[in-house]
Design an enzyme around this catalytic site. Structure first.
Site, mmCIF file in Angstrom:
data_model
loop_
_atom_site.group_PDB
_atom_site.id
_atom_site.type_symbol
_atom_site.label_atom_id
_atom_site.label_comp_id
_atom_site.label_asym_id
_atom_site.label_seq_id
_atom_site.Cartn_x
_atom_site.Cartn_y
_atom_site.Cartn_z
ATOM 1 N N HIS A 143 -11.437 -6.314 1.166
ATOM 2 C CA HIS A 143 -11.951 -5.261 0.292
ATOM 3 C C HIS A 143 -13.426 -5.501 -0.045
ATOM 4 C CE1 HIS A 143 -11.475 -2.300 -3.113
ATOM 5 N NE2 HIS A 143 -12.488 -3.008 -3.579
ATOM 6 N N GLU A 144 -13.729 -6.708 -0.539
ATOM 7 C CA GLU A 144 -15.105 -7.004 -0.933
ATOM 8 C C GLU A 144 -16.029 -7.023 0.282
ATOM 9 O OE1 GLU A 144 -15.816 -6.734 -3.903
ATOM 10 O OE2 GLU A 144 -13.779 -6.878 -4.720
ATOM 11 N N HIS A 281 -10.965 2.556 -19.777
ATOM 12 C CA HIS A 281 -11.578 3.031 -18.535
ATOM 13 C C HIS A 281 -12.319 4.353 -18.749
ATOM 14 C CE1 HIS A 281 -9.418 0.149 -16.025
ATOM 15 N NE2 HIS A 281 -10.058 0.607 -14.978
ATOM 16 N N GLY A 285 -15.475 2.494 -20.119
ATOM 17 C CA GLY A 285 -15.522 1.715 -18.888
ATOM 18 C C GLY A 285 -16.234 2.377 -17.723
#
Length: 363
Positions: A143-144, A281, A285
Protein backbone atom coordinates in the site's frame (compact mmCIF):
# COMPACT_ATOMS: atom_id res chain seq x y z
CA UNK A 1 -31.06 -10.85 17.45
CA UNK A 2 -27.59 -9.76 18.50
CA UNK A 3 -27.09 -6.66 20.62
CA UNK A 4 -24.92 -4.04 18.86
CA UNK A 5 -22.03 -4.61 21.26
CA UNK A 6 -22.01 -8.34 20.49
CA UNK A 7 -21.80 -8.16 16.70
CA UNK A 8 -18.03 -7.74 16.43
CA UNK A 9 -17.35 -10.49 18.98
CA UNK A 10 -19.49 -13.06 17.21
CA UNK A 11 -18.23 -11.96 13.81
CA UNK A 12 -14.72 -12.84 14.95
CA UNK A 13 -15.87 -16.20 16.35
CA UNK A 14 -17.55 -16.99 13.02
CA UNK A 15 -14.40 -15.99 11.14
CA UNK A 16 -12.29 -18.28 13.33
CA UNK A 17 -14.64 -21.21 12.82
CA UNK A 18 -14.73 -20.75 9.05
CA UNK A 19 -11.03 -20.23 8.41
CA UNK A 20 -9.16 -21.73 11.39
CA UNK A 21 -6.02 -19.73 10.63
CA UNK A 22 -4.14 -17.09 12.58
CA UNK A 23 -1.89 -14.30 11.34
CA UNK A 24 0.96 -15.60 13.48
CA UNK A 25 1.13 -18.98 11.75
CA UNK A 26 1.70 -17.25 8.42
CA UNK A 27 4.66 -15.12 9.55
CA UNK A 28 7.35 -17.72 8.66
CA UNK A 29 6.25 -17.50 5.00
CA UNK A 30 6.58 -13.72 4.76
CA UNK A 31 10.18 -12.80 5.51
CA UNK A 32 10.81 -9.14 4.70
CA UNK A 33 13.83 -9.72 2.40
CA UNK A 34 11.80 -12.16 0.28
CA UNK A 35 8.73 -9.89 0.26
CA UNK A 36 10.84 -6.95 -0.90
CA UNK A 37 12.43 -9.04 -3.64
CA UNK A 38 8.98 -10.17 -4.81
CA UNK A 39 7.52 -6.67 -4.72
CA UNK A 40 10.47 -5.20 -6.60
CA UNK A 41 10.07 -7.97 -9.17
CA UNK A 42 6.42 -6.96 -9.62
CA UNK A 43 7.39 -3.28 -10.07
CA UNK A 44 9.94 -4.32 -12.69
CA UNK A 45 7.39 -6.54 -14.43
CA UNK A 46 4.49 -4.10 -14.69
CA UNK A 47 6.17 -0.68 -14.65
CA UNK A 48 9.50 -1.43 -16.37
CA UNK A 49 11.46 0.01 -13.44
CA UNK A 50 14.33 -1.69 -11.58
CA UNK A 51 14.69 -1.15 -7.83
CA UNK A 52 18.27 -1.52 -6.61
CA UNK A 53 19.70 -1.35 -3.12
CA UNK A 54 21.91 1.69 -2.58
CA UNK A 55 22.70 1.32 1.12
CA UNK A 56 25.54 3.59 2.19
CA UNK A 57 24.96 6.10 -0.61
CA UNK A 58 22.81 8.38 1.54
CA UNK A 59 22.87 9.33 5.19
CA UNK A 60 20.25 7.54 7.30
CA UNK A 61 18.78 8.33 10.72
CA UNK A 62 18.93 4.76 12.08
CA UNK A 63 20.93 1.63 11.23
CA UNK A 64 17.68 -0.18 10.30
CA UNK A 65 16.90 2.32 7.52
CA UNK A 66 17.68 1.27 3.96
CA UNK A 67 18.12 3.32 0.80
CA UNK A 68 17.05 2.27 -2.72
CA UNK A 69 17.24 3.72 -6.22
CA UNK A 70 14.82 3.29 -9.13
CA UNK A 71 16.08 3.00 -12.70
CA UNK A 72 14.08 3.09 -15.92
CA UNK A 73 14.80 -0.18 -17.74
CA UNK A 74 14.67 1.35 -21.21
CA UNK A 75 17.02 4.28 -20.63
CA UNK A 76 18.97 3.12 -17.59
CA UNK A 77 18.28 6.55 -16.08
CA UNK A 78 18.14 6.97 -12.31
CA UNK A 79 14.57 8.28 -11.95
CA UNK A 80 13.94 8.24 -8.18
CA UNK A 81 15.08 7.05 -4.77
CA UNK A 82 13.45 6.12 -1.48
CA UNK A 83 14.26 5.41 2.14
CA UNK A 84 12.65 2.36 3.77
CA UNK A 85 12.29 2.39 7.56
CA UNK A 86 10.61 -0.98 8.11
CA UNK A 87 10.77 -1.82 11.82
CA UNK A 88 8.99 -0.76 14.97
CA UNK A 89 10.92 1.32 17.52
CA UNK A 90 8.32 2.12 20.22
CA UNK A 91 10.71 4.29 22.22
CA UNK A 92 11.09 6.96 19.54
CA UNK A 93 8.91 6.17 16.50
CA UNK A 94 5.16 6.54 16.23
CA UNK A 95 3.03 3.60 15.21
CA UNK A 96 1.32 2.97 11.89
CA UNK A 97 2.64 3.18 8.36
CA UNK A 98 2.99 6.11 6.00
CA UNK A 99 4.62 7.50 2.90
CA UNK A 100 6.05 11.02 2.87
CA UNK A 101 7.94 13.07 0.33
CA UNK A 102 11.56 13.90 1.02
CA UNK A 103 12.36 15.66 -2.26
CA UNK A 104 9.71 16.46 -4.86
CA UNK A 105 10.22 16.80 -8.59
CA UNK A 106 10.43 20.49 -9.51
CA UNK A 107 11.83 22.17 -12.60
CA UNK A 108 11.92 25.53 -10.83
CA UNK A 109 14.11 24.10 -8.07
CA UNK A 110 16.15 22.01 -10.50
CA UNK A 111 15.09 18.78 -8.79
CA UNK A 112 14.65 15.97 -11.28
CA UNK A 113 15.03 12.91 -9.02
CA UNK A 114 12.24 12.68 -6.43
CA UNK A 115 12.93 10.94 -3.12
CA UNK A 116 10.32 9.32 -0.86
CA UNK A 117 10.14 8.01 2.69
CA UNK A 118 8.36 4.67 3.16
CA UNK A 119 7.78 3.92 6.83
CA UNK A 120 6.31 0.80 8.43
CA UNK A 121 6.29 -0.73 11.91
CA UNK A 122 7.09 -4.40 11.41
CA UNK A 123 8.85 -6.78 13.77
CA UNK A 124 12.64 -6.38 13.64
CA UNK A 125 14.97 -9.34 12.97
CA UNK A 126 16.05 -11.39 15.98
CA UNK A 127 19.45 -13.04 15.77
CA UNK A 128 19.65 -15.01 12.54
CA UNK A 129 15.89 -14.81 12.06
CA UNK A 130 14.80 -12.16 9.53
CA UNK A 131 11.85 -9.84 10.05
CA UNK A 132 8.77 -12.06 9.70
CA UNK A 133 5.63 -10.22 8.60
CA UNK A 134 1.93 -10.80 9.04
CA UNK A 135 -0.06 -10.82 5.82
CA UNK A 136 -1.60 -7.51 6.90
CA UNK A 137 1.89 -6.03 7.13
CA UNK A 138 2.66 -7.32 3.63
CA UNK A 139 -0.46 -5.55 2.33
CA UNK A 140 0.57 -2.39 4.19
CA UNK A 141 4.02 -2.44 2.59
CA UNK A 142 2.46 -2.78 -0.88
CA UNK A 143 0.00 0.00 0.00
CA UNK A 144 2.64 2.53 1.06
CA UNK A 145 4.80 1.58 -1.93
CA UNK A 146 1.86 2.48 -4.17
CA UNK A 147 1.83 5.97 -2.70
CA UNK A 148 5.58 6.12 -3.12
CA UNK A 149 5.45 5.12 -6.78
CA UNK A 150 3.05 7.97 -7.57
CA UNK A 151 5.50 10.36 -5.96
CA UNK A 152 8.60 8.84 -7.56
CA UNK A 153 7.44 8.09 -11.10
CA UNK A 154 5.83 11.46 -11.77
CA UNK A 155 6.65 13.32 -14.96
CA UNK A 156 4.97 16.55 -13.85
CA UNK A 157 7.64 19.24 -13.55
CA UNK A 158 5.74 21.86 -11.53
CA UNK A 159 6.39 21.13 -7.88
CA UNK A 160 2.92 21.99 -6.58
CA UNK A 161 1.31 19.34 -8.80
CA UNK A 162 4.08 16.77 -9.19
CA UNK A 163 3.71 13.29 -7.74
CA UNK A 164 1.15 13.19 -4.95
CA UNK A 165 0.95 16.99 -4.72
CA UNK A 166 -2.36 18.52 -5.74
CA UNK A 167 -4.07 15.17 -6.29
CA UNK A 168 -7.72 15.52 -5.27
CA UNK A 169 -8.67 13.92 -1.98
CA UNK A 170 -10.91 11.23 -3.47
CA UNK A 171 -8.13 9.87 -5.71
CA UNK A 172 -5.06 9.85 -3.47
CA UNK A 173 -5.62 6.23 -2.43
CA UNK A 174 -5.93 4.89 -5.99
CA UNK A 175 -2.29 3.78 -6.52
CA UNK A 176 -1.92 2.49 -2.96
CA UNK A 177 -5.05 0.36 -2.98
CA UNK A 178 -4.23 -0.74 -6.53
CA UNK A 179 -0.95 -2.23 -5.30
CA UNK A 180 -2.76 -4.15 -2.54
CA UNK A 181 -4.64 -6.14 -5.19
CA UNK A 182 -1.40 -7.86 -6.18
CA UNK A 183 -1.22 -9.45 -2.72
CA UNK A 184 -3.99 -11.78 -3.91
CA UNK A 185 -2.41 -12.55 -7.29
CA UNK A 186 -1.10 -16.11 -7.07
CA UNK A 187 2.13 -15.71 -9.12
CA UNK A 188 3.02 -12.53 -7.24
CA UNK A 189 2.43 -14.07 -3.80
CA UNK A 190 4.20 -17.33 -4.61
CA UNK A 191 7.13 -15.27 -5.83
CA UNK A 192 7.92 -14.45 -2.19
CA UNK A 193 5.75 -16.60 0.11
CA UNK A 194 8.31 -19.21 1.11
CA UNK A 195 9.18 -20.53 4.57
CA UNK A 196 12.23 -18.60 5.72
CA UNK A 197 14.02 -21.74 6.97
CA UNK A 198 12.91 -24.58 4.67
CA UNK A 199 12.07 -22.68 1.49
CA UNK A 200 8.74 -24.52 1.40
CA UNK A 201 6.08 -22.47 -0.46
CA UNK A 202 2.97 -21.27 1.33
CA UNK A 203 0.53 -24.21 1.47
CA UNK A 204 -2.20 -23.90 -1.13
CA UNK A 205 -5.03 -24.16 1.41
CA UNK A 206 -3.60 -21.22 3.40
CA UNK A 207 -3.43 -19.01 0.30
CA UNK A 208 -7.03 -19.92 -0.50
CA UNK A 209 -8.07 -19.01 3.04
CA UNK A 210 -6.36 -15.63 2.64
CA UNK A 211 -8.43 -15.02 -0.49
CA UNK A 212 -11.62 -16.19 1.23
CA UNK A 213 -10.94 -14.02 4.28
CA UNK A 214 -10.75 -10.97 2.04
CA UNK A 215 -14.47 -11.19 1.26
CA UNK A 216 -15.59 -12.29 4.74
CA UNK A 217 -18.28 -9.83 5.96
CA UNK A 218 -17.70 -7.72 2.84
CA UNK A 219 -21.40 -6.93 2.51
CA UNK A 220 -21.70 -5.62 6.06
CA UNK A 221 -18.48 -3.62 5.76
CA UNK A 222 -19.67 -2.09 2.48
CA UNK A 223 -22.98 -1.07 4.06
CA UNK A 224 -21.08 0.43 7.00
CA UNK A 225 -18.85 2.57 4.77
CA UNK A 226 -21.81 3.70 2.64
CA UNK A 227 -23.65 4.63 5.84
CA UNK A 228 -20.74 6.73 7.09
CA UNK A 229 -20.18 8.38 3.72
CA UNK A 230 -23.81 9.27 3.15
CA UNK A 231 -24.28 10.51 6.72
CA UNK A 232 -21.22 12.75 6.29
CA UNK A 233 -22.68 14.21 3.08
CA UNK A 234 -26.14 14.65 4.60
CA UNK A 235 -24.76 16.51 7.61
CA UNK A 236 -22.49 18.80 5.60
CA UNK A 237 -24.86 19.47 2.70
CA UNK A 238 -28.48 19.33 3.91
CA UNK A 239 -28.59 19.40 7.71
CA UNK A 240 -29.76 22.66 9.33
CA UNK A 241 -28.19 22.76 12.81
CA UNK A 242 -29.99 25.98 13.79
CA UNK A 243 -33.43 24.53 13.03
CA UNK A 244 -32.48 21.34 14.81
CA UNK A 245 -31.37 23.25 17.89
CA UNK A 246 -34.67 25.19 17.99
CA UNK A 247 -36.77 22.06 17.61
CA UNK A 248 -37.97 23.23 14.18
CA UNK A 249 -36.16 20.53 12.23
CA UNK A 250 -34.26 17.29 12.52
CA UNK A 251 -31.57 16.90 15.12
CA UNK A 252 -28.16 15.54 14.18
CA UNK A 253 -29.22 12.21 15.71
CA UNK A 254 -32.43 12.16 13.67
CA UNK A 255 -30.26 12.43 10.56
CA UNK A 256 -28.08 9.59 11.81
CA UNK A 257 -31.07 7.30 12.29
CA UNK A 258 -32.58 8.30 8.94
CA UNK A 259 -29.41 7.37 7.03
CA UNK A 260 -28.87 4.26 9.14
CA UNK A 261 -32.36 2.99 8.26
CA UNK A 262 -31.34 2.91 4.59
CA UNK A 263 -27.84 1.45 4.80
CA UNK A 264 -27.68 -0.52 8.08
CA UNK A 265 -31.28 -1.43 9.02
CA UNK A 266 -29.85 -4.60 10.58
CA UNK A 267 -27.76 -2.52 13.02
CA UNK A 268 -29.78 0.56 13.89
CA UNK A 269 -28.19 2.89 16.47
CA UNK A 270 -29.72 2.84 19.94
CA UNK A 271 -31.57 5.89 21.23
CA UNK A 272 -28.60 6.54 23.52
CA UNK A 273 -26.07 6.22 20.67
CA UNK A 274 -23.68 9.19 20.51
CA UNK A 275 -21.20 7.84 17.97
CA UNK A 276 -21.36 11.13 16.06
CA UNK A 277 -19.75 12.93 18.99
CA UNK A 278 -16.63 10.84 18.40
CA UNK A 279 -16.73 10.67 14.58
CA UNK A 280 -13.63 12.85 14.38
CA UNK A 281 -12.89 11.89 10.77
CA UNK A 282 -15.65 14.14 9.47
CA UNK A 283 -15.41 16.94 12.02
CA UNK A 284 -11.70 17.28 12.83
CA UNK A 285 -9.86 14.76 10.69
CA UNK A 286 -9.93 16.33 7.24
CA UNK A 287 -12.70 14.13 5.80
CA UNK A 288 -15.54 16.67 6.08
CA UNK A 289 -17.86 15.94 3.12
CA UNK A 290 -15.11 13.59 1.97
CA UNK A 291 -15.57 10.32 3.84
CA UNK A 292 -17.00 8.82 0.65
CA UNK A 293 -13.49 8.95 -0.80
CA UNK A 294 -12.55 5.76 1.08
CA UNK A 295 -15.06 3.73 -0.89
CA UNK A 296 -14.61 5.71 -4.11
CA UNK A 297 -10.88 5.00 -4.08
CA UNK A 298 -11.73 1.29 -3.75
CA UNK A 299 -13.94 1.57 -6.83
CA UNK A 300 -11.16 3.21 -8.83
CA UNK A 301 -8.39 0.88 -7.66
CA UNK A 302 -10.45 -2.27 -8.29
CA UNK A 303 -11.40 -1.04 -11.75
CA UNK A 304 -7.75 -0.23 -12.49
CA UNK A 305 -6.67 -3.72 -11.46
CA UNK A 306 -9.48 -5.15 -13.58
CA UNK A 307 -7.70 -3.72 -16.63
CA UNK A 308 -4.92 -6.22 -15.95
CA UNK A 309 -7.39 -9.04 -15.29
CA UNK A 310 -9.16 -8.39 -18.58
CA UNK A 311 -6.00 -8.92 -20.64
CA UNK A 312 -5.03 -11.97 -18.56
CA UNK A 313 -2.69 -11.77 -15.58
CA UNK A 314 -0.53 -14.49 -17.17
CA UNK A 315 -0.24 -12.66 -20.50
CA UNK A 316 3.13 -11.01 -19.98
CA UNK A 317 3.13 -8.79 -23.07
CA UNK A 318 -0.33 -7.41 -22.35
CA UNK A 319 0.38 -6.97 -18.62
CA UNK A 320 3.45 -4.92 -19.53
CA UNK A 321 1.40 -2.86 -21.98
CA UNK A 322 -1.32 -2.09 -19.46
CA UNK A 323 1.32 -1.47 -16.77
CA UNK A 324 3.01 1.09 -18.99
CA UNK A 325 -0.32 2.82 -19.53
CA UNK A 326 -0.93 2.91 -15.76
CA UNK A 327 2.56 4.33 -15.22
CA UNK A 328 2.10 6.93 -17.96
CA UNK A 329 -1.22 8.14 -16.54
CA UNK A 330 -2.01 7.45 -12.87
CA UNK A 331 1.60 7.38 -11.69
CA UNK A 332 2.95 10.10 -13.98
CA UNK A 333 0.50 12.95 -14.40
CA UNK A 334 0.37 14.24 -10.82
CA UNK A 335 -2.26 16.68 -9.57
CA UNK A 336 -2.28 19.06 -12.54
CA UNK A 337 -4.97 17.08 -14.34
CA UNK A 338 -8.31 16.17 -12.69
CA UNK A 339 -8.25 12.55 -11.46
CA UNK A 340 -11.31 11.68 -13.53
CA UNK A 341 -9.48 12.75 -16.69
CA UNK A 342 -6.39 10.80 -15.64
CA UNK A 343 -8.50 7.70 -15.02
CA UNK A 344 -10.27 8.07 -18.36
CA UNK A 345 -6.92 8.33 -20.10
CA UNK A 346 -5.94 5.03 -18.49
CA UNK A 347 -9.21 3.13 -18.72
CA UNK A 348 -10.90 4.84 -21.67
CA UNK A 349 -14.01 5.49 -19.58
CA UNK A 350 -15.17 6.57 -16.13
CA UNK A 351 -14.76 4.18 -13.17
CA UNK A 352 -17.27 1.35 -12.78
CA UNK A 353 -18.11 -0.34 -9.44
CA UNK A 354 -18.44 -3.74 -11.16
CA UNK A 355 -14.87 -4.87 -10.40
CA UNK A 356 -15.11 -3.89 -6.72
CA UNK A 357 -18.36 -5.79 -6.31
CA UNK A 358 -16.74 -8.83 -7.91
CA UNK A 359 -13.56 -8.57 -5.83
CA UNK A 360 -15.71 -8.25 -2.71
CA UNK A 361 -17.67 -11.39 -3.54
CA UNK A 362 -20.87 -9.39 -3.96
CA UNK A 363 -21.42 -10.02 -7.67
Amino acid sequence: SLAPWDVTFWSERLKESKFDMTEEELRPYFALPAVLEGMFGLIDRIFNVSVKAADGEAEVWHPDVRFFKLFDNDTGKHVASFYLDPYSRPENKRGGAWMADCIGKSEALNRDVPVAYLTCNGSPPVGDKPSLMTFREVETLFHETGHGLQHMLTTASVGDVSGINGVEWDAVELPSQFMENWCYDRPTVYGFAKHWETGEPLPEEKFQKLCDQKVFNAGMMTCRQLYFGQMDMELHCNFDPVAGEKGEGKTIFDVQRQVASKYVPHAMPLEEDRFLCAFSHIFAGGYSAGYYSYKWAEVMSADAFAAFEEVGLDNEDEVKRVGKKFRDTVLSLGGGIPPMEVFKQFRGREPSPEALLRHSGLA
